[in-house]
Design a protein around this motif. Structure first.
Motif, PDB file in Angstrom:
ATOM      1  N   SER A  93       4.845  60.125  53.654  1.00  0.00           N
ATOM      2  CA  SER A  93       6.025  59.341  54.033  1.00  0.00           C
ATOM      3  C   SER A  93       5.837  57.882  53.667  1.00  0.00           C
ATOM      4  O   SER A  93       6.775  57.212  53.235  1.00  0.00           O
ATOM      5  CB  SER A  93       6.283  59.479  55.534  1.00  0.00           C
ATOM      6  OG  SER A  93       6.610  60.816  55.867  1.00  0.00           O
ATOM      7  N   ALA A  94       4.620  57.402  53.839  1.00  0.00           N
ATOM      8  CA  ALA A  94       4.334  56.004  53.491  1.00  0.00           C
ATOM      9  C   ALA A  94       4.464  55.785  51.986  1.00  0.00           C
ATOM     10  O   ALA A  94       4.942  54.737  51.535  1.00  0.00           O
ATOM     11  CB  ALA A  94       2.930  55.632  53.960  1.00  0.00           C
ATOM     12  N   ILE A  95       4.047  56.766  51.192  1.00  0.00           N
ATOM     13  CA  ILE A  95       4.162  56.649  49.738  1.00  0.00           C
ATOM     14  C   ILE A  95       5.619  56.688  49.299  1.00  0.00           C
ATOM     15  O   ILE A  95       6.057  55.920  48.436  1.00  0.00           O
ATOM     16  CB  ILE A  95       3.366  57.785  49.050  1.00  0.00           C
ATOM     17  CG1 ILE A  95       1.870  57.596  49.271  1.00  0.00           C
ATOM     18  CG2 ILE A  95       3.684  57.835  47.551  1.00  0.00           C
ATOM     19  CD1 ILE A  95       1.021  58.734  48.742  1.00  0.00           C
ATOM     20  N   GLN A  96       6.392  57.552  49.915  1.00  0.00           N
ATOM     21  CA  GLN A  96       7.769  57.778  49.481  1.00  0.00           C
ATOM     22  C   GLN A  96       8.749  56.744  50.040  1.00  0.00           C
ATOM     23  O   GLN A  96       9.796  56.490  49.429  1.00  0.00           O
ATOM     24  CB  GLN A  96       8.205  59.181  49.906  1.00  0.00           C
ATOM     25  CG  GLN A  96       7.397  60.288  49.238  1.00  0.00           C
ATOM     26  CD  GLN A  96       7.562  61.635  49.911  1.00  0.00           C
ATOM     27  OE1 GLN A  96       8.267  61.753  50.916  1.00  0.00           O
ATOM     28  NE2 GLN A  96       6.893  62.649  49.381  1.00  0.00           N
ATOM     29  N   GLY A  97       8.436  56.148  51.185  1.00  0.00           N
ATOM     30  CA  GLY A  97       9.371  55.217  51.805  1.00  0.00           C
ATOM     31  C   GLY A  97       9.484  53.903  51.050  1.00  0.00           C
ATOM     32  O   GLY A  97       8.518  53.402  50.485  1.00  0.00           O
ATOM     33  N   LYS A  98      10.686  53.341  51.046  1.00  0.00           N
ATOM     34  CA  LYS A  98      10.896  52.058  50.362  1.00  0.00           C
ATOM     35  C   LYS A  98      10.351  50.899  51.185  1.00  0.00           C
ATOM     36  O   LYS A  98       9.983  49.858  50.660  1.00  0.00           O
ATOM     37  CB  LYS A  98      12.377  51.852  50.090  1.00  0.00           C
ATOM     38  CG  LYS A  98      12.967  52.855  49.109  1.00  0.00           C
ATOM     39  CD  LYS A  98      14.428  52.574  48.829  1.00  0.00           C
ATOM     40  CE  LYS A  98      14.999  53.569  47.826  1.00  0.00           C
ATOM     41  NZ  LYS A  98      16.436  53.320  47.537  1.00  0.00           N
ATOM     42  N   GLN A  99      10.334  51.075  52.506  1.00  0.00           N
ATOM     43  CA  GLN A  99       9.822  50.040  53.391  1.00  0.00           C
ATOM     44  C   GLN A  99       8.494  50.504  53.988  1.00  0.00           C
ATOM     45  O   GLN A  99       8.271  51.697  54.169  1.00  0.00           O
ATOM     46  CB  GLN A  99      10.815  49.760  54.533  1.00  0.00           C
ATOM     47  CG  GLN A  99      12.155  49.234  54.069  1.00  0.00           C
ATOM     48  CD  GLN A  99      12.040  47.876  53.413  1.00  0.00           C
ATOM     49  OE1 GLN A  99      11.188  47.064  53.788  1.00  0.00           O
ATOM     50  NE2 GLN A  99      12.879  47.620  52.416  1.00  0.00           N
ATOM     51  N   PRO A 100       7.582  49.566  54.308  1.00  0.00           N
ATOM     52  CA  PRO A 100       6.336  49.962  54.951  1.00  0.00           C
ATOM     53  C   PRO A 100       6.634  50.690  56.257  1.00  0.00           C
ATOM     54  O   PRO A 100       7.607  50.370  56.939  1.00  0.00           O
ATOM     55  CB  PRO A 100       5.634  48.619  55.222  1.00  0.00           C
ATOM     56  CG  PRO A 100       6.255  47.663  54.253  1.00  0.00           C
ATOM     57  CD  PRO A 100       7.673  48.113  54.099  1.00  0.00           C
ATOM     58  N   PRO A 101       5.863  51.706  56.590  1.00  0.00           N
ATOM     59  CA  PRO A 101       6.115  52.427  57.840  1.00  0.00           C
ATOM     60  C   PRO A 101       5.949  51.500  59.037  1.00  0.00           C
ATOM     61  O   PRO A 101       5.133  50.575  58.995  1.00  0.00           O
ATOM     62  CB  PRO A 101       5.036  53.517  57.836  1.00  0.00           C
ATOM     63  CG  PRO A 101       3.955  52.988  56.946  1.00  0.00           C
ATOM     64  CD  PRO A 101       4.667  52.193  55.900  1.00  0.00           C
ATOM     65  N   PRO A 102       6.743  51.705  60.075  1.00  0.00           N
ATOM     66  CA  PRO A 102       6.610  50.846  61.257  1.00  0.00           C
ATOM     67  C   PRO A 102       5.269  51.060  61.928  1.00  0.00           C
ATOM     68  O   PRO A 102       4.654  52.129  61.808  1.00  0.00           O
ATOM     69  CB  PRO A 102       7.759  51.329  62.156  1.00  0.00           C
ATOM     70  CG  PRO A 102       7.982  52.747  61.739  1.00  0.00           C
ATOM     71  CD  PRO A 102       7.738  52.766  60.262  1.00  0.00           C
ATOM     72  N   VAL A 103       4.820  50.035  62.618  1.00  0.00           N
ATOM     73  CA  VAL A 103       3.563  50.140  63.347  1.00  0.00           C
ATOM     74  C   VAL A 103       3.715  51.188  64.446  1.00  0.00           C
ATOM     75  O   VAL A 103       4.702  51.199  65.174  1.00  0.00           O
ATOM     76  CB  VAL A 103       3.175  48.780  63.970  1.00  0.00           C
ATOM     77  CG1 VAL A 103       1.913  48.922  64.814  1.00  0.00           C
ATOM     78  CG2 VAL A 103       2.979  47.744  62.870  1.00  0.00           C
ATOM     79  N   VAL A 104       2.738  52.077  64.563  1.00  0.00           N
ATOM     80  CA  VAL A 104       2.776  53.114  65.597  1.00  0.00           C
ATOM     81  C   VAL A 104       2.361  52.494  66.927  1.00  0.00           C
ATOM     82  O   VAL A 104       1.223  52.032  67.060  1.00  0.00           O
ATOM     83  CB  VAL A 104       1.829  54.275  65.248  1.00  0.00           C
ATOM     84  CG1 VAL A 104       1.847  55.328  66.355  1.00  0.00           C
ATOM     85  CG2 VAL A 104       2.202  54.884  63.912  1.00  0.00           C
ATOM     86  N   PRO A 105       3.264  52.437  67.931  1.00  0.00           N
ATOM     87  CA  PRO A 105       2.890  51.853  69.229  1.00  0.00           C
ATOM     88  C   PRO A 105       1.754  52.647  69.861  1.00  0.00           C
ATOM     89  O   PRO A 105       1.785  53.890  69.878  1.00  0.00           O
ATOM     90  CB  PRO A 105       4.176  51.978  70.057  1.00  0.00           C
ATOM     91  CG  PRO A 105       5.273  52.167  69.057  1.00  0.00           C
ATOM     92  CD  PRO A 105       4.657  52.900  67.913  1.00  0.00           C
ATOM     93  N   VAL A 106       0.769  51.938  70.367  1.00  0.00           N
ATOM     94  CA  VAL A 106      -0.382  52.615  70.960  1.00  0.00           C
ATOM     95  C   VAL A 106       0.041  53.534  72.101  1.00  0.00           C
ATOM     96  O   VAL A 106      -0.447  54.648  72.245  1.00  0.00           O
ATOM     97  CB  VAL A 106      -1.402  51.571  71.468  1.00  0.00           C
ATOM     98  CG1 VAL A 106      -2.535  52.265  72.226  1.00  0.00           C
ATOM     99  CG2 VAL A 106      -1.955  50.772  70.302  1.00  0.00           C
ATOM    100  N   ALA A 107       0.995  53.059  72.921  1.00  0.00           N
ATOM    101  CA  ALA A 107       1.425  53.846  74.081  1.00  0.00           C
ATOM    102  C   ALA A 107       2.118  55.148  73.687  1.00  0.00           C
ATOM    103  O   ALA A 107       2.197  56.075  74.482  1.00  0.00           O
ATOM    104  CB  ALA A 107       2.354  53.008  74.958  1.00  0.00           C
ATOM    105  N   LYS A 108       2.627  55.223  72.441  1.00  0.00           N
ATOM    106  CA  LYS A 108       3.333  56.422  71.992  1.00  0.00           C
ATOM    107  C   LYS A 108       2.532  57.223  70.961  1.00  0.00           C
ATOM    108  O   LYS A 108       3.048  58.154  70.357  1.00  0.00           O
ATOM    109  CB  LYS A 108       4.685  56.032  71.405  1.00  0.00           C
ATOM    110  CG  LYS A 108       5.641  55.404  72.422  1.00  0.00           C
ATOM    111  CD  LYS A 108       6.978  55.088  71.785  1.00  0.00           C
ATOM    112  CE  LYS A 108       7.946  54.487  72.806  1.00  0.00           C
ATOM    113  NZ  LYS A 108       9.262  54.186  72.213  1.00  0.00           N
TER     114      LYS A 108
END
Length: 342
Positions: A157-172
């Protein structure tokens, strides 16, 4: 054709980082192997070559032969052009995502320690913090080359996405709990495996005696051979007169311990004494129920033993810490949300 997602490391300390990023290649070491293209395209041929050029390693660690040779074989014959690559650099701590664009070549130019190479096109570089802890854990594999499976979708998904993936919240980040459990299970399996292989029979009694000593007990180990069903006597005073007196029976087997063995121990324990049965394996339901009916009996199976070993590891005799070499590390704990805490 399905694209495989490969993970690769630039040496244990990241010493090939410059080669990877500036020369736009991925590479493996094992330079003494020479040009791998001349070897017969079979895993057996690669293993034979590895054993020939690294005889000391092959003799001292025979399990290393198929592991190392297998990585080289996969790099040459299983990796394909257009496969994708994940490379976690150490300094800076980033994730580099790329595509394989070249066949295997043997090229010692630039860094002769990493001559096994393939050209790559680096597509994206993303901070590590943008990925889940599970994804980072998977690409932290101890091997130099490996296939990314469990969290491949996250990197794709990171390779294919046009925008950088959002930061994964630690709590989630649900993978935190999975990683913590995996690390703990690995440590437990390692301790049990070492004890089962290295302390078989009477040596296991001496190990358990030392573990009891770390808890403040003085111990006497019965001579090897006929022990009357008691392997260790533990007590708190120097002479062994003051209660509680604990009589210990041990079994280094990894199988089951049934009721008869526990009843035998109980028959050797006076009403004022305590009986302790320690095994690397597990107890049957019958054994557990019988012990519960006796207030002066305790059972310690393999899992409970490992917990005690980990809890008292620092106080173990130096020879046992050398037998089970470990170091203290901190692993992430899941962050409880408000709803979970309730």
């Amino acid at each position: 054709m399905t694209q495989t997602l490969w993970g690769i490391h630039a040496g244990k300390t990241g010493d090939a980082n410059s080669l990877f990023l500036k020369k736009k290649v991925i590479a493996l070491g094992w330079h003494a192997m020479g040009n791998l293209a001349v070897l017969t395209a079979t895993r057996e041929a690669f293993k034979q070559r590895y054993a020939a050029v690294y005889p000391v390693a092959a003799k001292s660690k025979p399990g290393q032969v198929p592991t190392s040779a297998g990585q080289l074989f996969r790099f040459v014959h299983e990796m394909q052009i257009n496969d994708l690559v994940v490379y976690p650099s150490k300094n800076p701590r980033e994730i580099h995502l790329g595509r394989v664009i070249g066949d295997y070549v043997h090229d010692a130019g630039g860094d002769p320690l990493y001559p096994q190479r393939r050209r790559v096109e680096w597509l994206k570089t993303i901070p590590r913090s943008h990925f889940s802890q599970g994804a980072l854990y998977e690409i932290g594999s101890a091997m130099s080359l490996f296939v990314v499976k469990n969290y491949a979708d996250e990197f794709l998904s990171a390779i294919q996405g046009k925008q950088p993936p959002p930061v994964v919240p630690v709590a989630k980040d649900d993978s935190v709990a999975e990683i913590s459990q995996d690390v703990e299970e690995t440590a437990r399996d390692y301790v049990l495996k070492v004890l089962a292989q290295q302390t078989k029979g009477h040596p296991f009694a001496h190990f358990v005696a030392n573990l009891l000593q770390t808890m403040g007990y003085r111990t006497r180990v019965s001579p090897e051979g006929s022990d009357g069903g008691i392997d260790i006597v533990a007590h708190t005073d120097e002479l062994g007169f003051a209660p509680p007196i604990i009589k210990v029976q041990i079994k280094s087997t990894e199988g089951s311990i049934g009721g008869p063995a526990i009843r035998e121990l109980a028959g050797n324990v006076a009403p004022t004494e305590f009986g302790l049965f320690v095994t690397l394996g597990y107890f049957t339901k019958q054994a557990t129920e019988f012990a519960r009916s006796k207030s002066n009996l305790r059972l310690i199976d393999g899992d409970a033993l490992v917990e005690l070993v980990l809890g008292h590891y620092e106080a173990l005799d130096a020879k046992y810490k050398a037998l089970i070499p470990m170091r203290r590390v901190y692993i992430p704990e899941p962050v409880l949300s408000d709803s979970t805490a309730d």
